[in-house]
Design an enzyme around this catalytic site. Structure first.
Site, short mmCIF file in Angstrom:
data_model
loop_
_atom_site.label_atom_id
_atom_site.label_comp_id
_atom_site.label_asym_id
_atom_site.label_seq_id
_atom_site.Cartn_x
_atom_site.Cartn_y
_atom_site.Cartn_z
N GLY A 40 0.77 -1.24 0.00
CA GLY A 40 0.00 0.00 0.00
C GLY A 40 0.79 1.29 0.00
O GLY A 40 0.33 2.30 -0.50
N CYS A 70 -6.38 -8.04 -4.59
CA CYS A 70 -5.66 -6.94 -3.95
C CYS A 70 -6.12 -5.65 -4.63
O CYS A 70 -5.95 -5.51 -5.85
CB CYS A 70 -4.16 -7.16 -4.15
SG CYS A 70 -3.14 -5.80 -3.59
N THR A 72 -4.89 -2.66 -4.22
CA THR A 72 -3.75 -1.83 -4.61
C THR A 72 -3.21 -2.28 -5.97
O THR A 72 -2.99 -1.45 -6.86
CB THR A 72 -2.65 -1.92 -3.52
OG1 THR A 72 -3.28 -1.76 -2.23
CG2 THR A 72 -1.61 -0.86 -3.70
N CYS A 206 -9.62 -2.73 0.84
CA CYS A 206 -8.35 -3.46 0.95
C CYS A 206 -8.76 -4.84 1.45
O CYS A 206 -9.46 -4.96 2.46
CB CYS A 206 -7.41 -2.79 1.96
SG CYS A 206 -5.99 -3.82 2.40
N THR A 207 -8.33 -5.88 0.74
CA THR A 207 -8.84 -7.22 1.07
C THR A 207 -8.43 -7.66 2.47
O THR A 207 -9.11 -8.49 3.08
CB THR A 207 -8.38 -8.24 0.01
OG1 THR A 207 -6.95 -8.14 -0.15
CG2 THR A 207 -9.06 -7.99 -1.32
N1 DGL Z 1 -4.72 -6.54 0.40
C1 DGL Z 1 -4.21 -5.53 -0.46
C2 DGL Z 1 -5.27 -4.57 -0.94
O1 DGL Z 1 -6.41 -5.01 -1.12
C3 DGL Z 1 -2.86 -4.94 -0.19
C4 DGL Z 1 -2.55 -4.42 1.16
C5 DGL Z 1 -1.10 -4.03 1.23
O2 DGL Z 1 -0.26 -4.86 0.88
O3 DGL Z 1 -0.81 -2.88 1.60
O4 DGL Z 1 -5.02 -3.42 -1.19
#
Ligand code: DGL
Length: 283
Positions: A40, A70, A72, A206-207
């Site tokens: 992120g 994800c 991001t 964010c997942t």
């Molecule tokens: N789970 C990810 C998302 O949905 C990334 C979070 C990260 O690595 O900062 O954005």
């Protein structure tokens, strides 16, 4: 062949679970890029490069379709990869492969409108504004993808993003629920101060945040609807597969969990979300 599910870490498990619910016979390969998590706060080029490497690993292991679980990576890397890398990569592999993201299905769920829909701008006065709060990483918030795409479709929906710089990292690091709740509460308050009131609905953009969705429910006013990104994504993937038989999801129910980081048992937050201990193999 299999469906690949990619995330920087454990957040994509939320999408994986919804996909498995809808496609129980399919074969799934999950890859967590934990050696490089969190994504992120990284720059755009690095996110593009890491996402491409993750996709290649999954295609090498037999995936035909990779879901970027994800936000991001979906916000920052997906379009670039689809435009500049996938066409030649596909040719070099000599088989059908594709990469899909999770933001389009989420926006469709949030607006009730298909992706192709563009609202007619008639200058009508909006009677009641539906205020949608999006909690995300700084990278996703900076991309403004939710604001831009929702604004194209619904003039009666106002989107406010709240970047949460530390939250995905805290979830990866197995932070205590009370520390997570304090952080989430501070973000909800900051967002509501910017809006001037609490949001009517929210997207956990964010997942990783799905793993602690109950803490968001506690911090938001009771009954605030959360747009469920994993289910929206799983429905979209089922529709996509029905229209694209060239992507073979497999049918032996394979489940493999790989990490670029430390292999072994995942943390207690993952265990609580998953309902059982979960162990990753070395990628
Ligand atoms: N789970 C990810 C998302 O949905 C990334 C979070 C990260 O690595 O900062 O954005």
């Amino acid at each position: 062949m299999a469906i690949g599910v990619f995330d920087s870490g454990v957040g994509g498990l939320s999408v994986h679970r919804a996909l498995v619910d809808r496609l129980p016979q399919a074969d799934f390969l999950y890859l967590a890029d934990q050696a490089n998590a969190p994504y992120g706060g990284k720059g755009g080029e690095e996110i593009v490069d890491l996402t491409r490497e993750g996709c290649i690993r999954l295609f090498d292991q037999g995936a035909s379709l990779v879901i970027l679980a994800c936000n991001t990576a979906s916000a920052i890397a997906l379009r670039r990869l689809q435009q500049t890398w996938l066409p030649t990569y596909r040719q070099s592999l000599g088989r059908a492969v594709n990469v899909l993201g999770i933001i389009v299905p989420t926006i469709e769920a949030a607006t009730g409108l298909p992706w192709e829909h563009e609202a007619e701008r008639r200058g009508d006065k909006v009677e009641r504004l539906d205020v949608l709060g999006v909690f995300s990483t700084p990278g996703t918030a900076r991309s403004r993808v939710y604001e831009i795409e929702i604004d194209k479709r619904r003039q009666d929906v106002a989107v406010f993003s709240e970047p949460c710089p530390d939250l995905a990292g805290m979830i990866e690091a197995n932070a205590a629920p009370q520390d997570l709740l304090a952080k989430i509460t501070a973000h909800v308050l900051a967002l509501s101060q910017r809006i001037g009131r609490m949001p009517d609905r929210a997207i956990l953009g964010c997942t990783h945040y799905e793993l602690v969705a109950d803490l968001f429910r506690q911090a938001l006013p009771a009954g605030t609807p959360l747009i469920h990104q994993p289910v929206a994504t799983a429905e979209a993937v089922v529709r996509y597969l029905a229209q694209h038989p060239e992507y073979d999801p497999g049918k032996s129910g394979l489940r493999r969990f790989l990490t670029t980081g430390e292999p072994g048992a995942q943390n207690d937050l993952v265990k609580a979300f998953w309902g059982a201990p979960l162990s990753f193999d070395a990628a």
